[in-house]
Scaffold this motif. Structure first.
Motif, PDB file in Angstrom:
ATOM      1  N   ILE A   1       0.832  -1.207   0.000  1.00 24.10           N
ATOM      2  CA  ILE A   1       0.000   0.000   0.000  1.00 24.10           C
ATOM      3  C   ILE A   1       0.866   1.257   0.000  1.00 24.10           C
ATOM      4  O   ILE A   1       0.665   2.180  -0.805  1.00 24.10           O
ATOM      5  N   TRP A   2       1.853   1.293   0.881  1.00 20.40           N
ATOM      6  CA  TRP A   2       2.629   2.519   1.019  1.00 20.40           C
ATOM      7  C   TRP A   2       3.724   2.645  -0.026  1.00 20.40           C
ATOM      8  O   TRP A   2       4.162   3.757  -0.328  1.00 20.40           O
ATOM      9  N   MET A   3       4.141   1.530  -0.618  1.00 23.19           N
ATOM     10  CA  MET A   3       5.047   1.623  -1.762  1.00 23.19           C
ATOM     11  C   MET A   3       4.322   2.243  -2.950  1.00 23.19           C
ATOM     12  O   MET A   3       4.874   3.080  -3.679  1.00 23.19           O
ATOM     13  N   VAL A   4       3.072   1.860  -3.159  1.00 26.27           N
ATOM     14  CA  VAL A   4       2.272   2.463  -4.234  1.00 26.27           C
ATOM     15  C   VAL A   4       2.056   3.949  -3.961  1.00 26.27           C
ATOM     16  O   VAL A   4       2.185   4.793  -4.863  1.00 26.27           O
ATOM     17  N   ALA A   5       1.725   4.295  -2.721  1.00 25.97           N
ATOM     18  CA  ALA A   5       1.505   5.704  -2.373  1.00 25.97           C
ATOM     19  C   ALA A   5       2.772   6.528  -2.592  1.00 25.97           C
ATOM     20  O   ALA A   5       2.717   7.653  -3.123  1.00 25.97           O
ATOM     21  N   LEU A   6       3.916   5.993  -2.184  1.00 24.13           N
ATOM     22  CA  LEU A   6       5.169   6.709  -2.382  1.00 24.13           C
ATOM     23  C   LEU A   6       5.495   6.836  -3.860  1.00 24.13           C
ATOM     24  O   LEU A   6       5.964   7.878  -4.324  1.00 24.13           O
ATOM     25  N   THR A   7       5.229   5.790  -4.616  1.00 26.48           N
ATOM     26  CA  THR A   7       5.488   5.834  -6.054  1.00 26.48           C
ATOM     27  C   THR A   7       4.679   6.927  -6.733  1.00 26.48           C
ATOM     28  O   THR A   7       5.194   7.689  -7.559  1.00 26.48           O
ATOM     29  N   LEU A   8       3.405   7.041  -6.376  1.00 24.63           N
ATOM     30  CA  LEU A   8       2.556   8.066  -6.973  1.00 24.63           C
ATOM     31  C   LEU A   8       3.021   9.471  -6.577  1.00 24.63           C
ATOM     32  O   LEU A   8       3.085  10.381  -7.418  1.00 24.63           O
ATOM     33  N   SER A   9       3.340   9.669  -5.302  1.00 20.48           N
ATOM     34  CA  SER A   9       3.770  11.001  -4.867  1.00 20.48           C
ATOM     35  C   SER A   9       5.145  11.348  -5.428  1.00 20.48           C
ATOM     36  O   SER A   9       5.423  12.523  -5.737  1.00 20.48           O
ATOM     37  N   TRP A  10       6.007  10.365  -5.591  1.00 22.44           N
ATOM     38  CA  TRP A  10       7.306  10.563  -6.234  1.00 22.44           C
ATOM     39  C   TRP A  10       7.108  11.072  -7.655  1.00 22.44           C
ATOM     40  O   TRP A  10       7.816  11.962  -8.120  1.00 22.44           O
ATOM     41  N   THR A  11       6.141  10.483  -8.345  1.00 26.28           N
ATOM     42  CA  THR A  11       5.854  10.889  -9.722  1.00 26.28           C
ATOM     43  C   THR A  11       5.425  12.349  -9.783  1.00 26.28           C
ATOM     44  O   THR A  11       5.872  13.113 -10.645  1.00 26.28           O
ATOM     45  N   VAL A  12       4.539  12.749  -8.876  1.00 23.42           N
ATOM     46  CA  VAL A  12       4.061  14.134  -8.856  1.00 23.42           C
ATOM     47  C   VAL A  12       5.218  15.093  -8.596  1.00 23.42           C
ATOM     48  O   VAL A  12       5.230  16.227  -9.104  1.00 23.42           O
ATOM     49  N   ALA A  13       6.221  14.667  -7.842  1.00 24.89           N
ATOM     50  CA  ALA A  13       7.362  15.529  -7.527  1.00 24.89           C
ATOM     51  C   ALA A  13       8.412  15.533  -8.623  1.00 24.89           C
ATOM     52  O   ALA A  13       8.821  16.593  -9.122  1.00 24.89           O
ATOM     53  N   LEU A  14       8.874  14.350  -9.019  1.00 28.31           N
ATOM     54  CA  LEU A  14      10.084  14.268  -9.826  1.00 28.31           C
ATOM     55  C   LEU A  14       9.880  14.636 -11.282  1.00 28.31           C
ATOM     56  O   LEU A  14      10.763  15.249 -11.897  1.00 28.31           O
ATOM     57  N   THR A  15       8.746  14.277 -11.868  1.00 28.01           N
ATOM     58  CA  THR A  15       8.556  14.565 -13.291  1.00 28.01           C
ATOM     59  C   THR A  15       8.596  16.068 -13.568  1.00 28.01           C
ATOM     60  O   THR A  15       9.370  16.525 -14.421  1.00 28.01           O
ATOM     61  N   PRO A  16       7.815  16.900 -12.871  1.00 29.04           N
ATOM     62  CA  PRO A  16       7.941  18.345 -13.097  1.00 29.04           C
ATOM     63  C   PRO A  16       9.293  18.908 -12.665  1.00 29.04           C
ATOM     64  O   PRO A  16       9.792  19.859 -13.278  1.00 29.04           O
ATOM     65  N   TYR A  17       9.889  18.341 -11.617  1.00 27.19           N
ATOM     66  CA  TYR A  17      11.162  18.850 -11.116  1.00 27.19           C
ATOM     67  C   TYR A  17      12.267  18.696 -12.158  1.00 27.19           C
ATOM     68  O   TYR A  17      13.056  19.619 -12.398  1.00 27.19           O
ATOM     69  N   PHE A  18      12.337  17.541 -12.787  1.00 27.35           N
ATOM     70  CA  PHE A  18      13.343  17.325 -13.817  1.00 27.35           C
ATOM     71  C   PHE A  18      13.066  18.179 -15.054  1.00 27.35           C
ATOM     72  O   PHE A  18      13.996  18.691 -15.682  1.00 27.35           O
ATOM     73  N   ALA A  19      11.796  18.322 -15.416  1.00 27.81           N
ATOM     74  CA  ALA A  19      11.459  19.181 -16.554  1.00 27.81           C
ATOM     75  C   ALA A  19      11.858  20.629 -16.276  1.00 27.81           C
ATOM     76  O   ALA A  19      12.338  21.346 -17.172  1.00 27.81           O
ATOM     77  N   TRP A  20      11.653  21.094 -15.071  1.00 24.90           N
ATOM     78  CA  TRP A  20      12.068  22.433 -14.667  1.00 24.90           C
ATOM     79  C   TRP A  20      13.571  22.612 -14.895  1.00 24.90           C
ATOM     80  O   TRP A  20      14.025  23.640 -15.439  1.00 24.90           O
ATOM     81  N   GLY A  21      14.367  21.627 -14.513  1.00 25.12           N
ATOM     82  CA  GLY A  21      15.811  21.713 -14.712  1.00 25.12           C
ATOM     83  C   GLY A  21      16.202  21.784 -16.175  1.00 25.12           C
ATOM     84  O   GLY A  21      17.186  22.445 -16.537  1.00 25.12           O
ATOM     85  N   ALA A  22      15.452  21.114 -17.048  1.00 23.00           N
ATOM     86  CA  ALA A  22      15.754  21.152 -18.478  1.00 23.00           C
ATOM     87  C   ALA A  22      15.459  22.515 -19.080  1.00 23.00           C
ATOM     88  O   ALA A  22      16.094  22.910 -20.068  1.00 23.00           O
ATOM     89  N   GLU A  23      14.505  23.237 -18.505  1.00 20.08           N
ATOM     90  CA  GLU A  23      14.068  24.510 -19.076  1.00 20.08           C
ATOM     91  C   GLU A  23      14.765  25.722 -18.473  1.00 20.08           C
ATOM     92  O   GLU A  23      14.640  26.830 -18.988  1.00 20.08           O
ATOM     93  N   ILE A  24      15.521  25.532 -17.420  1.00 18.84           N
ATOM     94  CA  ILE A  24      16.072  26.668 -16.689  1.00 18.84           C
ATOM     95  C   ILE A  24      17.182  27.370 -17.468  1.00 18.84           C
ATOM     96  O   ILE A  24      17.488  28.534 -17.230  1.00 18.84           O
ATOM     97  N   THR A  25      17.810  26.670 -18.431  1.00 18.45           N
ATOM     98  CA  THR A  25      18.806  27.271 -19.317  1.00 18.45           C
ATOM     99  C   THR A  25      18.793  26.534 -20.656  1.00 18.45           C
ATOM    100  O   THR A  25      18.606  25.321 -20.686  1.00 18.45           O
ATOM    101  N   PRO A  26      19.025  27.259 -21.783  1.00 12.94           N
ATOM    102  CA  PRO A  26      19.106  26.603 -23.083  1.00 12.94           C
ATOM    103  C   PRO A  26      20.526  26.231 -23.481  1.00 12.94           C
ATOM    104  O   PRO A  26      20.736  25.643 -24.541  1.00 12.94           O
ATOM    105  N   ASP A  27      21.525  26.559 -22.669  1.00 13.65           N
ATOM    106  CA  ASP A  27      22.928  26.406 -23.032  1.00 13.65           C
ATOM    107  C   ASP A  27      23.381  24.949 -22.953  1.00 13.65           C
ATOM    108  O   ASP A  27      23.090  24.247 -21.977  1.00 13.65           O
ATOM    109  N   TYR A  28      24.149  24.479 -23.965  1.00 15.65           N
ATOM    110  CA  TYR A  28      24.590  23.082 -24.054  1.00 15.65           C
ATOM    111  C   TYR A  28      25.396  22.675 -22.824  1.00 15.65           C
ATOM    112  O   TYR A  28      25.041  21.730 -22.115  1.00 15.65           O
TER     113      TYR A  28
END
Length: 441
Positions: free
Chosen positions: A111-138
């Motif tokens: 139960i709690w592994m599923v709950a953590l997995t879902l909340s991890w998804t809500v956190a990490l997916t936008p967080y990593f996308a934010w890092g990709a957009e913060i600068t366009p430099d190679y």
């Protein structure tokens, strides 16, 4: 805004939540299975199946979260809002999973592994996308990811220290859960206040079918994602089997300090790989790091009971390569997003990094889960007197399989097409198209 122009304070603020988020990885993928097996009587095969099962859930929820994040509009931005929303969910889930009641068994863990997995998804997916957009430099993107992954390594080291300092598994897991419960809200608050989220114009908003088609037709994306999954599986095998290896193969249950050496060397090597990305190219630097790790880790099967200091030396040398595994592929993923934007005009970093997150967590869980199942089939029993066949299976899964997988990843990435010149050309195309769209409007 390039990373060179991005203030150090803003880089640090963006990176800070990575520390408590990363502190979860080792408890969940390394310490949790031995704890629930030894302290709660859950079968290793059941825990392995659970790890695989939650990754199947990720295959649906991560892309959905990426799609939602790409279309979010709020005063906090597309990405930062979801990091704020996820924080209390992560804290509650990790506490229940790592600090279970005395009668907790497989059902509680599931139960709690599923709950953590879902909340991890809500956190990490936008967080990593934010890092990709913060600068366009190679090269600047490698700097951003180096800061984030460096903070993640600090969080991992903190988790290892907290766990080992308690002297028992239950106390160690509780200490890590407390670190996350206190550190994540603080880190997120600092990030929200101190790190910018650029407002990016989107020239088109294709539907789901068009988006999936663009992903399918993006050959560099498929190539990078496959190589990252394979290398992630290579890293996940020794991570998931580490406690079994030192306890039952090296007969050195007090050698958990080797993990600290490994991660401290990874932190120390991070500037090297950021420099290599500027001087050479990200894909060649990553390939060189993987080859270095293979050459050193191939020595592990030569070890025997009591060879702790030789194992520590191997861990230190391979730890240097870990910084490249953590920082360079996500920076390359941001370049792959540029290819999609140049072709379609869409800003879909959330969707791309959702699939990236699926690959990351699937590599950890599938390889780790299959390894636990394979050990169970081979007759391996943690802490028991194991026969030669079971110990051989442990050694092959721990050392030989990762080397073979890394060599496959190197062969895929050595001639990756998106180098500095190609990425800069894409950025010029995007800037020209954005300017044209602005003039038309």
């Amino acid at each position: 805004m390039t990373a060179d122009r991005l203030r150090l304070g803003a880089l640090a603020a963006y990176a800070l939540p990575a520390a408590p988020l990363a502190a979860l990885y080792f408890p969940v993928y390394v310490y949790l299975a031995p704890f629930y097996a030894a302290e709660r009587g859950v079968a290793l095969s059941a825990l392995g199946a659970l790890l695989i099962g939650v990754r199947l859930l990720d295959a649906v929820t991560d892309p959905l979260m990426g799609w939602i994040s790409d279309r979010t509009r709020s005063r906090l931005g597309r990405r930062r809002l979801w990091l704020a929303v996820s924080t209390p969910l992560v804290v509650a889930s990790v506490w229940m999973l790592l600090v279970p009641p005395a009668d907790a068994g497989f059902g509680h863990a599931a139960i709690w592994m599923v709950a953590l997995t879902l909340s991890w998804t809500v956190a990490l997916t936008p967080y990593f996308a934010w890092g990709a957009e913060i600068t366009p430099d190679y090269a600047g993107r490698a700097r951003v990811t180096a800061w984030r992954e460096g903070a993640a390594l600090v969080g991992t080291v903190a988790a290892v220290l907290l766990y080992t300092a308690q002297g028992d598994a239950a106390g160690g897991l509780r200490a890590v859960a407390l670190f996350v419960a206190l550190g994540l809200p603080l880190g997120v608050l600092v990030a929200l206040r101190g790190a910018p989220e650029p407002a990016l114009a989107e020239r088109s908003a294709p539907g789901v079918a068009e988006a999936l088609g663009a992903l399918r037709d993006n050959a560099p994306f498929r190539r990078l994602l496959a190589a990252y999954f394979i290398n992630g599986a290579a890293n996940a095998l020794p991570a998931g089997l580490f406690l079994f290896f030192i306890d039952d193969y090296l007969a050195a249950p007090d050698a958990g300090w080797v993990l600290l050496i490994y991660f401290l060397c990874a932190i120390g090597g991070m500037p090297l790989w950021s420099w290599a990305a500027r001087r050479w190219s990200k894909h060649r630097a990553w390939g060189a790091a993987m080859l270095w790790a293979c050459a050193i880790f191939a020595l592990v099967p030569l070890l025997g009971p009591g060879d702790v200091f030789a194992f520590a030396a191997i861990s230190a040398l391979t730890g240097l390569a870990l910084g490249a595994d953590l920082s360079l592929p996500p920076a390359m993923q941001a370049d792959v997003v540029d290819l999609d934007t140049a072709r379609t005009g869409a800003r879909r970093a959330g969707l791309f990094f959702a699939l990236w997150s699926v690959a990351t967590k699937a590599a950890l869980a599938v390889s780790g889960g299959l390894a636990l199942i394979a050990l169970d089939v081979a007759g391996f029993q943690p802490g028991a007197e194991n026969d030669a066949g079971a110990l051989t299976a442990l050694a092959l899964l721990y050392a030989a399989a990762p080397v073979a997988l890394k060599l496959v990843a190197v062969s895929m990435m050595w001639n990756f097409p998106l180098d500095r010149a190609a990425q800069e050309g894409l950025r010029d195309e995007i800037a020209l198209a954005d300017a044209s769209a602005t003039n038309v409007s």
